[in-house]
Design a protein around this motif. Structure first.
Motif, PDB file in Angstrom:
ATOM      1  N   ARG A 132      -3.143  -1.979  -2.773  1.00 51.85           N
ATOM      2  CA  ARG A 132      -4.125  -0.913  -2.587  1.00 51.85           C
ATOM      3  C   ARG A 132      -3.444   0.451  -2.463  1.00 51.85           C
ATOM      4  N   GLY A 133      -3.996   1.423  -3.188  1.00 54.13           N
ATOM      5  CA  GLY A 133      -3.573   2.803  -3.029  1.00 54.13           C
ATOM      6  C   GLY A 133      -2.156   3.098  -3.476  1.00 54.13           C
TER       7      GLY A 133
ATOM      8  N   THR B 128       0.825  -1.206   0.000  1.00 54.26           N
ATOM      9  CA  THR B 128       0.000   0.000   0.000  1.00 54.26           C
ATOM     10  C   THR B 128       0.858   1.255   0.000  1.00 54.26           C
TER      11      THR B 128
ATOM     12  N   GLN C 227     -12.113  -0.184  -8.613  1.00 51.75           N
ATOM     13  CA  GLN C 227     -11.839   1.231  -8.386  1.00 51.75           C
ATOM     14  C   GLN C 227     -10.384   1.617  -8.658  1.00 51.75           C
ATOM     15  N   ASN C 228      -9.822   1.102  -9.750  1.00 51.62           N
ATOM     16  CA  ASN C 228      -8.479   1.507 -10.162  1.00 51.62           C
ATOM     17  C   ASN C 228      -8.582   2.535 -11.281  1.00 51.62           C
ATOM     18  N   THR C 229      -7.651   3.472 -11.302  1.00 51.98           N
ATOM     19  CA  THR C 229      -7.645   4.524 -12.325  1.00 51.98           C
ATOM     20  C   THR C 229      -6.550   4.223 -13.345  1.00 51.98           C
TER      21      THR C 229
ATOM     22  N   SER D 208      -7.054  -2.603  -5.695  1.00 45.24           N
ATOM     23  CA  SER D 208      -8.060  -1.538  -5.632  1.00 45.24           C
ATOM     24  C   SER D 208      -7.411  -0.186  -5.379  1.00 45.24           C
ATOM     25  N   TYR D 209      -8.065   0.842  -5.909  1.00 43.60           N
ATOM     26  CA  TYR D 209      -7.716   2.239  -5.653  1.00 43.60           C
ATOM     27  C   TYR D 209      -6.263   2.559  -6.013  1.00 43.60           C
ATOM     28  N   ASN D 210      -5.763   1.919  -7.057  1.00 46.00           N
ATOM     29  CA  ASN D 210      -4.434   2.225  -7.557  1.00 46.00           C
ATOM     30  C   ASN D 210      -4.533   3.160  -8.755  1.00 46.00           C
TER      31      ASN D 210
END
Length: 619
Positions: free
Chosen positions: A497-498, A476, A546-548, A521-523
Motif C-alpha cells: 500500500r502507498g 508501505t 485504487q492504483n495509478t 492499493s494506492y500504489n
C-alpha cells in the motif's frame, strides 16, 4: 607463543631463535597466498584442529584455576602455567586492574618493550574470574601479539573484566605480529593471535585492532562469548584477609621461594611443571558465568577472520565503529545475543555479510549503520528456530525476533541489501538500499514483517521481494526505482500500500502463486514492461484497488495482452453477451424481411378516387 621447551630459559632460547629467523625472512608476506591457504581442505582441517587445541588448553587452564584456591593463599597471586606446548600467564583477582606496568613486572621476558615504543607479547594471558586488565598507556599503546608458524598467543578473559582503551589523539593499537617478517600475520592456515572475553565484561574505545583470528567465531579475532548459566555477579575486588590468612600467605611465599630452583620464576609469577592435574576438591565449585556484557565505541577493526563476533551476550552496545576487510562476516551477533544496540557501525569490504543477526539473536536494534561492498548481504536478520523438532540439545523450536534495521544504508553488496530469514516482528524501516542483486528480501515463513519507508534503487532483480511463506507482511511507503521487478510477492500474504515504483523494466508489482488475502492499493507505478500490476499468476482472492498506472508503458504483444485479459470467466461473459446479441439480430431478421411502415396496420383505408381523376389518369 607456543614454545616446546620448558622453563623460562628455554623460552628465551626460542625467542632468540625466532629473532634470528627474522633476519633471513622475506621482506613481505603474501596476502593473496594467505587467503588461498585459508580455503583449502587441508587448511580447513588444520585450522579446525587448532581451534580444538585452544578449547582444550582453556579447559585445562580453567580446571587449574578452579582448584588453585584450595591449594593455599599463595595462589591468590598471578602465576604461570605450562600447558605442554606453551605458557599461559594467569592474572588473578585483585582490587585494581592490571596495567601495562604490571605486565612488564609479571612477564619481563614475554611482554617486552620494543625499540619503536611498541610492546611484543609472546605468551598467552588468561584473566581469572574477577581479574581485570586495562590495556592502555599515556600517549598511546601499540601491542603486537606474536603470531608465526611456530604458534600464536591469545588474551582470554574468563569471567573477568578486559578493557582496551585509548584516546582520540592516541588510540590503542593491537595487531598480530610475525617477528620474522616484521609485519602483521596475514596467514590463517597455521592459526593467528586473537582476543576473547568469556563472560564478564568487555570494553573497547578509541582502539585500532587488525589482523587477528582464524576459522571459528570464538577464535575470530575479537570475540565476546558467554554461557547460559546464571551469574553470581561477583566481579568486584577480593575480600579482605584475616590475620591467620595473612600468616598462611607468608608461609606459602616462603615455601615457594625455597622451591625456586625446581620451579623457575620471575618476580611474583611462578612456573609450574606440566603433568597430570590434581583432582579438584569437591568442596570448591567451578564458577558459573553469565552472558558477556560490554561496550565498544570509536573502534576500528580490520583484517580479522570475523571482524567482531558476539554470542550469549546481553546488553552489548556497539557504536561509532568501523569493521573492514574481514575474511568472513564483519559484525556477527550469534546465538543468544539479546538486547543489543548497534549504532553508527560501518561494515565494508568484508568477505561475507556486513552485519549478521544469526538465529536466536533477538531484541537487537541496528540503526544509522552502513554495509557496503561486502561479498554477501549487507544486513542479514535470521530468526529461524534452532530446531524443528526434538533434538539432542533440546533446543527451543519457536522463532526468534523483535529485531530491527532502521535508518541505515546498504550499498553495492554482492548478494542482497537486507535479507530477513524467518523470525517474527521484524522491522526494516527508512533504509537506503542501492545496487545489489535484490534490495530487501523477506522469506522462509517470516511473520509480521514491516518494510516501510525505504528507498530502494538500482537492483538487478527485485527491489522488494516477499516470498516462501511470509505472513502478515506490510509493505508501505517505499520508493523503488530501476529494478527488473519493483515489488514481488510469491506464496506469501502481504499488504502492498502507498508505494511508488518507477523505472521498472518487467513488472511494477507482481503477485505469484498462493497470495490469497493480499491487498494491493494506492500504489503509483511507472515504467516500461509487460505489466504494471501482474496478478495473472496469483492464486487466491487478491484485492487490487485504487492504483495509478497511467505512466506505465505496456510493451507486451497483442497475444500477450489477449492472454492476460482472456481469463476463463471473462471469456464466459463475452460468449454470453455475444450469444444474446447474435440471437436478437437473427430474430429481427426473421420477422422483418423488408422495411415497412411501423404503423401500417393502423393507417385508415383511403376512399376511391373520383371518375374524372381516373379518366385523367388514363389519358
Amino acid at each position: 607463543m607456543k614454545p616446546t621447551r620448558t622453563g623460562l630459559t628455554g623460552l628465551a632460547a626460542v625467542l632468540l631463535g625466532t629473532a634470528s629467523l627474522a633476519l633471513a625472512a622475506p621482506a613481505a608476506a603474501d596476502p593473496q597466498g594467505a587467503m588461498d591457504a585459508g580455503t583449502t581442505a587441508e587448511s580447513a582441517e588444520q585450522q579446525a584442529a587448532l581451534v580444538a587445541g585452544e578449547d582444550r588448553r582453556l579447559t585445562q587452564v580453567r580446571a587449574v584455576t578452579a582448584v588453585a584456591p584450595t591449594r593455599g593463599i599463595g595462589w591468590a597471586k598471578p602465576y604461570r602455567l605450562d600447558t605442554g606446548d606453551g605458557y599461559t600467564l594467569v592474572l588473578t583477582q585483585q582490587r585494581e586492574p592490571y596495567t601495562v606496568t604490571d605486565l612488564l613486572k609479571l612477564a619481563p621476558q614475554t611482554f617486552v618493550r620494543q625499540a619503536d615504543g611498541s610492546y611484543l607479547l609472546t605468551e598467552n594471558i588468561y584473566l581469572n574470574s574477577g581479574a581485570k586488565l586495562r590495556l592502555s598507556n599515556p600517549g598511546g599503546l601499540t601491542l603486537r601479539m606474536a603470531s608465526t608458524t611456530n604458534g600464536f598467543v591469545s588474551i582470554v578473559s574468563f569471567g573477568g573484566g578486559l578493557t582496551v582503551e585509548g584516546t582520540p589523539q592516541a588510540p590503542t593499537k593491537i595487531t598480530s605480529w610475525d617477528v620474522r617478517t616484521g609485519l602483521p600475520d596475514t596467514r590463517v592456515d597455521d592459526g593467528r593471535a586473537y582476543i576473547r572475553a568469556i563472560g564478564g565484561q568487555f570494553a573497547m574505545s578509541y582502539a585500532q585492532v587488525s589482523d587477528l583470528g582464524f576459522w571459528s567465531g570464538r577464535t575470530a579475532g575479537v570475540s565476546l562469548t558467554g554461557t547460559d548459566r546464571p551469574n553470581t555477579g561477583d566481579v568486584d575486588g577480593p575480600t579482605h584477609l584475616t590475620k591467620t590468612q595473612r600468616h598462611e600467605a607468608k608461609a606459602e611465599r616462603l615455601a615457594t621461594d625455597a622451591a625456586a630452583d625446581a620451579a623457575p620464576g620471575a618476580g611474583d609469577v611462578f612456573a609450574q611443571p606440566s603433568g597430570n592435574l590434581a583432582a579438584p576438591d569437591t568442596r570448591f565449585d567451578v564458577p558459573g558465568l553469565s552472558y558477556v556484557s560490554g561496550k565498544i565505541d570509536h573502534a576500528s577493526i580490520s583484517g580479522n577472520a570475523f571482524g567482531l563476533f558476539v554470542s550469549s551476550a546481553n546488553g552489548i552496545t556497539i557504536s561509532d565503529t568501523t569493521i573492514a576487510r574481514s575474511l568472513q562476516d564483519g559484525l556477527v551477533l550469534h546465538r543468544f545475543a539479546s538486547s543489543a544496540d548497534i549504532q553508527r557501525v560501518v561494515s565494508i569490504d568484508n568477505g561475507g555479510d556486513g552485519i549478521v543477526l544469526s538465529r536466536a539473536a533477538q531484541q537487537v536494534r541496528v540503526s544509522a549503520s552502513t554495509a557496503q561492498g561486502n561479498g554477501g548481504n549487507g544486513f542479514t536478520v535470521n530468526g529461524l528456530p534452532l530446531a524443528t523438532g526434538a533434538s539432542a540439545s533440546g533446543e527451543f523450536v519457536g522463532s526468534y525476533g523483535n529485531n530491527s534495521v532502521t535508518n541505515s544504508v546498504a550499498r553495492y553488496n554482492a548478494h542482497y541489501g537486507i535479507e530477513v530469514i524467518g523470525g517474527l516482528n521484524i522491522a526494516v524501516q527508512n533504509n537506503t538500499v542501492v545496487g545489489s542483486d535484490m534490495g530487501i528480501v523477506a522469506r522462509e515463513g517470516a511473520d509480521s514483517v514491516a518494510i516501510n519507508g525505504n528507498q530502494v534503487s538500482d537492483q538487478r532483480r527485485q527491489g522488494i521481494a516477499v516470498r516462501d511463506g511470509v505472513t502478515n507482511a506490510l509493505i508501505t511507503g517505499n520508493v523503488v526505482s530501476d529494478a527488473d521487478n519493483g515489488i514481488y510477492v510469491r506464496s506469501s500474504v502481504a499488504e502492498v500500500r502507498g508505494n511508488t515504483v518507477e523505472g521498472a523494466t518487467n513488472h511494477g508489482i507482481a503477485l505469484v502463486d498462493a497470495t490469497g488475502g493480499s491487498k494491493v492499493s494506492y500504489n503509483v507505478v511507472a515504467g516500461v514492461g509487460p505489466s504494471a500490476l501482474d496478478h495473472s499468476r496469483a492464486r487466491g482472492d487478491v484485492d487490487i484497488d485504487q492504483n495509478t498506472i497511467s505512466a506505465w508503458h505496456d510493451t507486451s504483444s497483442f497475444w500477450v495482452r489477449f492472454r492476460h485479459y482472456a481469463s476463463p470467466m471473462t471469456m464466459l461473459w463475452v460468449a454470453i453477451v455475444l450469444l444474446i446479441i447474435g440471437s436478437a439480430v437473427l430474430g429481427v431478421r426473421r420477422r422483418r424481411p423488408g422495411i415497412h411502415h411501423p404503423y401500417a396496420n393502423t393507417v385508415p383505408l383511403r376512399a376511391p378516387a373520383p371518375a374524372e381523376e381516373l379518366v385523367g389518369s388514363a389519358a
